[in-house]
Motif scaffolding. Structure first.
Motif, PDB file in Angstrom:
ATOM      1  N   PHE A  32       0.831  -1.204   0.000  1.00 49.94           N
ATOM      2  CA  PHE A  32       0.000   0.000   0.000  1.00 49.94           C
ATOM      3  C   PHE A  32       0.872   1.264   0.000  1.00 49.94           C
ATOM      4  CE2 PHE A  32      -2.748   3.116   2.337  1.00 49.94           C
ATOM      5  CZ  PHE A  32      -3.765   3.185   1.400  1.00 49.94           C
ATOM      6  N   SER A  33       1.966   1.216   0.763  1.00 51.61           N
ATOM      7  CA  SER A  33       2.890   2.369   0.780  1.00 51.61           C
ATOM      8  C   SER A  33       3.632   2.482  -0.539  1.00 51.61           C
ATOM      9  CB  SER A  33       3.936   2.221   1.885  1.00 51.61           C
ATOM     10  OG  SER A  33       3.325   1.902   3.077  1.00 51.61           O
ATOM     11  N   GLY A  34       3.822   1.359  -1.203  1.00 52.29           N
ATOM     12  CA  GLY A  34       4.502   1.369  -2.495  1.00 52.29           C
ATOM     13  C   GLY A  34       6.009   1.457  -2.330  1.00 52.29           C
ATOM     14  N   ARG A  71      -2.407   7.939  -0.871  1.00 56.96           N
ATOM     15  CA  ARG A  71      -2.104   6.518  -1.136  1.00 56.96           C
ATOM     16  C   ARG A  71      -3.369   5.843  -1.639  1.00 56.96           C
ATOM     17  NH1 ARG A  71       2.262   4.870   3.616  1.00 56.96           N
ATOM     18  NH2 ARG A  71       3.398   6.817   3.348  1.00 56.96           N
ATOM     19  N   MET A  72      -3.198   5.086  -2.720  1.00 61.60           N
ATOM     20  CA  MET A  72      -4.340   4.404  -3.329  1.00 61.60           C
ATOM     21  C   MET A  72      -4.122   2.897  -3.195  1.00 61.60           C
ATOM     22  SD  MET A  72      -7.187   4.585  -5.122  1.00 61.60           S
ATOM     23  CE  MET A  72      -7.242   6.370  -4.990  1.00 61.60           C
ATOM     24  N   GLU A  79      -6.651  -0.537  -7.142  1.00 61.45           N
ATOM     25  CA  GLU A  79      -7.472   0.583  -7.637  1.00 61.45           C
ATOM     26  C   GLU A  79      -6.627   1.629  -8.366  1.00 61.45           C
ATOM     27  OE1 GLU A  79     -10.606   0.458  -7.523  1.00 61.45           O
ATOM     28  OE2 GLU A  79     -11.155  -0.849  -5.856  1.00 61.45           O
ATOM     29  N   ARG A  80      -5.354   1.312  -8.542  1.00 62.04           N
ATOM     30  CA  ARG A  80      -4.458   2.307  -9.175  1.00 62.04           C
ATOM     31  C   ARG A  80      -4.666   2.354 -10.684  1.00 62.04           C
ATOM     32  NH1 ARG A  80       0.822   0.811  -5.378  1.00 62.04           N
ATOM     33  NH2 ARG A  80      -0.219   1.517  -3.476  1.00 62.04           N
ATOM     34  N   LYS A 100      -6.517   4.277 -12.478  1.00 61.57           N
ATOM     35  CA  LYS A 100      -7.892   4.502 -12.948  1.00 61.57           C
ATOM     36  C   LYS A 100      -8.234   5.986 -12.886  1.00 61.57           C
ATOM     37  CE  LYS A 100      -9.433   0.017 -11.105  1.00 61.57           C
ATOM     38  NZ  LYS A 100     -10.329  -0.639 -10.122  1.00 61.57           N
ATOM     39  N   GLY A 101      -7.227   6.797 -12.599  1.00 62.33           N
ATOM     40  CA  GLY A 101      -7.468   8.245 -12.534  1.00 62.33           C
ATOM     41  C   GLY A 101      -8.051   8.691 -11.205  1.00 62.33           C
ATOM     42  N   VAL A 159       5.814  16.679  -2.121  1.00 60.48           N
ATOM     43  CA  VAL A 159       7.177  16.221  -2.351  1.00 60.48           C
ATOM     44  C   VAL A 159       7.130  14.752  -2.743  1.00 60.48           C
ATOM     45  CG1 VAL A 159       9.399  15.847  -1.219  1.00 60.48           C
ATOM     46  CG2 VAL A 159       8.068  17.868  -0.661  1.00 60.48           C
ATOM     47  N   THR A 160       7.846  14.391  -3.824  1.00 56.02           N
ATOM     48  CA  THR A 160       7.828  12.983  -4.262  1.00 56.02           C
ATOM     49  C   THR A 160       9.254  12.508  -4.526  1.00 56.02           C
ATOM     50  OG1 THR A 160       7.894  13.217  -6.672  1.00 56.02           O
ATOM     51  CG2 THR A 160       5.774  13.565  -5.637  1.00 56.02           C
ATOM     52  N   ASN A 212       9.235   8.403  -8.427  1.00 58.85           N
ATOM     53  CA  ASN A 212       7.809   8.097  -8.237  1.00 58.85           C
ATOM     54  C   ASN A 212       6.975   8.767  -9.351  1.00 58.85           C
ATOM     55  OD1 ASN A 212       5.297   7.440  -7.321  1.00 58.85           O
ATOM     56  ND2 ASN A 212       5.665   8.063  -5.198  1.00 58.85           N
ATOM     57  N   SER A 270       3.080   9.440  -8.860  1.00 62.52           N
ATOM     58  CA  SER A 270       2.791  10.583  -7.999  1.00 62.52           C
ATOM     59  C   SER A 270       3.099  11.898  -8.721  1.00 62.52           C
ATOM     60  CB  SER A 270       3.630  10.469  -6.717  1.00 62.52           C
ATOM     61  OG  SER A 270       3.319  11.523  -5.867  1.00 62.52           O
ATOM     62  N   ARG A 287       2.891  12.398 -11.878  1.00 64.06           N
ATOM     63  CA  ARG A 287       1.825  12.620 -12.884  1.00 64.06           C
ATOM     64  C   ARG A 287       0.565  13.184 -12.219  1.00 64.06           C
ATOM     65  NH1 ARG A 287       2.057  14.232 -16.809  1.00 64.06           N
ATOM     66  NH2 ARG A 287       0.219  13.260 -17.778  1.00 64.06           N
ATOM     67  N   VAL A 288       0.229  12.643 -11.039  1.00 62.83           N
ATOM     68  CA  VAL A 288      -0.943  13.150 -10.315  1.00 62.83           C
ATOM     69  C   VAL A 288      -0.796  14.662 -10.115  1.00 62.83           C
ATOM     70  CG1 VAL A 288      -2.066  13.181  -8.043  1.00 62.83           C
ATOM     71  CG2 VAL A 288      -1.525  10.984  -9.138  1.00 62.83           C
ATOM     72  N   LYS A 331      -0.757  16.697 -13.550  1.00 61.37           N
ATOM     73  CA  LYS A 331      -2.088  16.796 -14.166  1.00 61.37           C
ATOM     74  C   LYS A 331      -3.004  17.760 -13.408  1.00 61.37           C
ATOM     75  CE  LYS A 331      -2.856  12.408 -14.743  1.00 61.37           C
ATOM     76  NZ  LYS A 331      -3.703  11.247 -15.099  1.00 61.37           N
TER      77      LYS A 331
HETATM   78  C1  LIG Z   1       0.888   7.600  -6.423  1.00 64.62           C
HETATM   79  C2  LIG Z   1      -0.471   6.916  -6.448  1.00 64.62           C
HETATM   80  C3  LIG Z   1      -1.318   7.437  -5.277  1.00 64.62           C
HETATM   81  C4  LIG Z   1      -1.153   7.233  -7.803  1.00 64.62           C
HETATM   82  O1  LIG Z   1      -2.465   6.737  -7.731  1.00 64.62           O
HETATM   83  P1  LIG Z   1      -3.356   6.365  -9.010  1.00 64.62           P
HETATM   84  O2  LIG Z   1      -4.781   6.384  -8.520  1.00 64.62           O
HETATM   85  O3  LIG Z   1      -2.851   5.158  -9.655  1.00 64.62           O
HETATM   86  O4  LIG Z   1      -3.124   7.627  -9.951  1.00 64.62           O
HETATM   87  P2  LIG Z   1      -3.928   7.944 -11.289  1.00 64.62           P
HETATM   88  O5  LIG Z   1      -4.700   6.747 -11.738  1.00 64.62           O
HETATM   89  O6  LIG Z   1      -4.689   9.188 -11.023  1.00 64.62           O
HETATM   90  O7  LIG Z   1      -2.758   8.102 -12.340  1.00 64.62           O
HETATM   91  C5  LIG Z   1      -1.785   9.043 -12.262  1.00 64.62           C
HETATM   92  C6  LIG Z   1      -0.878   8.977 -13.454  1.00 64.62           C
HETATM   93  O8  LIG Z   1       0.218   8.107 -13.162  1.00 64.62           O
HETATM   94  C7  LIG Z   1       0.335   7.146 -14.203  1.00 64.62           C
HETATM   95  N1  LIG Z   1       0.775   5.912 -13.611  1.00 64.62           N
HETATM   96  C8  LIG Z   1       0.141   5.207 -12.657  1.00 64.62           C
HETATM   97  N2  LIG Z   1       0.876   4.120 -12.332  1.00 64.62           N
HETATM   98  C9  LIG Z   1       1.988   4.167 -13.107  1.00 64.62           C
HETATM   99  C10 LIG Z   1       3.133   3.344 -13.219  1.00 64.62           C
HETATM  100  N3  LIG Z   1       3.261   2.250 -12.449  1.00 64.62           N
HETATM  101  N4  LIG Z   1       4.091   3.687 -14.120  1.00 64.62           N
HETATM  102  C11 LIG Z   1       3.968   4.815 -14.872  1.00 64.62           C
HETATM  103  N5  LIG Z   1       2.893   5.648 -14.798  1.00 64.62           N
HETATM  104  C12 LIG Z   1       1.921   5.321 -13.911  1.00 64.62           C
HETATM  105  C13 LIG Z   1      -1.039   7.044 -14.800  1.00 64.62           C
HETATM  106  O9  LIG Z   1      -0.975   6.511 -16.092  1.00 64.62           O
HETATM  107  C14 LIG Z   1      -1.483   8.478 -14.746  1.00 64.62           C
HETATM  108  O10 LIG Z   1      -0.853   9.277 -15.726  1.00 64.62           O
HETATM  109  P3  LIG Z   1      -1.443   9.547 -17.186  1.00 64.62           P
HETATM  110  O11 LIG Z   1      -2.851  10.023 -16.980  1.00 64.62           O
HETATM  111  O12 LIG Z   1      -0.527  10.546 -17.727  1.00 64.62           O
HETATM  112  O13 LIG Z   1      -1.422   8.220 -17.860  1.00 64.62           O
HETATM  113  C15 LIG Z   1      -0.350   5.376  -6.309  1.00 64.62           C
HETATM  114  O14 LIG Z   1       0.567   4.911  -7.275  1.00 64.62           O
HETATM  115  C16 LIG Z   1       0.118   4.944  -4.924  1.00 64.62           C
HETATM  116  O15 LIG Z   1      -0.697   4.788  -3.998  1.00 64.62           O
HETATM  117  N6  LIG Z   1       1.440   4.716  -4.746  1.00 64.62           N
HETATM  118  C17 LIG Z   1       1.982   4.336  -3.451  1.00 64.62           C
HETATM  119  C18 LIG Z   1       1.963   5.476  -2.435  1.00 64.62           C
HETATM  120  C19 LIG Z   1       2.695   6.709  -2.964  1.00 64.62           C
HETATM  121  O16 LIG Z   1       3.732   6.617  -3.607  1.00 64.62           O
HETATM  122  N7  LIG Z   1       2.120   7.883  -2.655  1.00 64.62           N
HETATM  123  C20 LIG Z   1       2.686   9.152  -3.051  1.00 64.62           C
HETATM  124  C21 LIG Z   1       3.765   9.549  -2.137  1.00 64.62           C
HETATM  125  S1  LIG Z   1       4.420  11.118  -2.597  1.00 64.62           S
END
Ligand SMILES: CC(C)(COP(=O)(O)OP(=O)(O)OC[C@H]1O[C@@H](n2cnc3c(N)ncnc32)[C@H](O)[C@@H]1OP(=O)(O)O)[C@@H](O)C(=O)NCCC(=O)NCCS
Length: 172
Positions: A30-32, A87-88, A92-93, A95-96, A122-123, A127, A130, A132-133, A136
């Motif tokens: 979950f933390s990734g 954190r997602m 469920e990742r 999917k926007g 900060v990322t 990452n 993150s 991209r989030v 965008k």
């Molecule tokens: C960061 C995180 C919250 C993104 O959540 P998500 O719901 O998958 O994000 P979205 O679906 O809104 O997508 C965000 C963008 O990242 C891109 N993306 C998602 N996973 C990706 C991957 N593994 N590799 C490359 N791009 C990726 C998506 O394609 C999208 O970009 P796009 O629209 O240009 O294609 C999720 O990956 C996560 O929980 N990671 C672990 C915790 C973490 O790192 N939190 C942030 C700490 S700063």
């Protein structure tokens, strides 16, 4: 209070979230890879319930709990300055959902906290999801912060992102 988008909604944590929070947060997946894994006790999770700044993200179609998003003060002196984090759930990742959740939170912060001019996040430099989030949602990468984090046995560089009120306003 609920913040509603087209795909997701945000609501404050409540008692029914304690078990999910405890289970999710203590799962390294979950933390990734980049956020750092910090186990949390049930007592500390209970303290987050009702605390300002913590939200459950739910999917609007099935009212399913899917992740967390939060804001927290990084300074509180003559300036109020907030950082956001999220954190997602792994299934469920991509999917926007987080992109929309961040938009809802940013809109809420700029609309309700009239004194803030800037929101930060900060990322890890690797990452990409993150980053991209943030991008965008109009955040700009403004600096690379060297060895600002320690994760999995090594110092890590991070990017500082920010969104200014005037940029947010212009994009509306
Ligand atoms: C960061 C995180 C919250 C993104 O959540 P998500 O719901 O998958 O994000 P979205 O679906 O809104 O997508 C965000 C963008 O990242 C891109 N993306 C998602 N996973 C990706 C991957 N593994 N590799 C490359 N791009 C990726 C998506 O394609 C999208 O970009 P796009 O629209 O240009 O294609 C999720 O990956 C996560 O929980 N990671 C672990 C915790 C973490 O790192 N939190 C942030 C700490 S700063």
């Amino acid at each position: 209070m609920e913040l509603l988008g087209s795909k997701v909604g945000l609501r404050p944590l409540d008692d029914s979230d304690v078990d999910d929070f405890f289970k999710w947060w203590n799962d390294p997946e979950f933390s990734g890879e980049y956020a750092g894994f910090e186990p949390i006790s049930r007592i500390d999770v209970r303290d987050l319930v009702g605390k300002e700044g913590w939200f459950m993200i739910f999917s609007r179609s099935e009212n399913r709990k899917i992740g967390f998003i939060s804001y927290y003060p990084v300074r509180r002196d003559y300036l109020n300055l907030f950082e956001i984090g999220y954190r997602m759930k792994p299934d469920e990742r991509r999917k926007g959902y987080t992109t929309e959740a961040a938009r809802l939170l940013v809109d809420y912060l700029f609309a309700t906290k009239k004194e803030i001019e800037r929101i930060e996040s900060v990322t890890d430099v690797e990452n990409i999801p993150s980053q991209r989030v943030l991008e965008k949602n109009g955040f700009k990468r403004e600096a690379e912060l060297r060895k600002r984090f320690f994760n999995k046995g090594e110092y890590r560089n991070e990017y500082m992102y920010s969104l200014l009120r005037e940029e947010w306003q212009k994009a509306k």
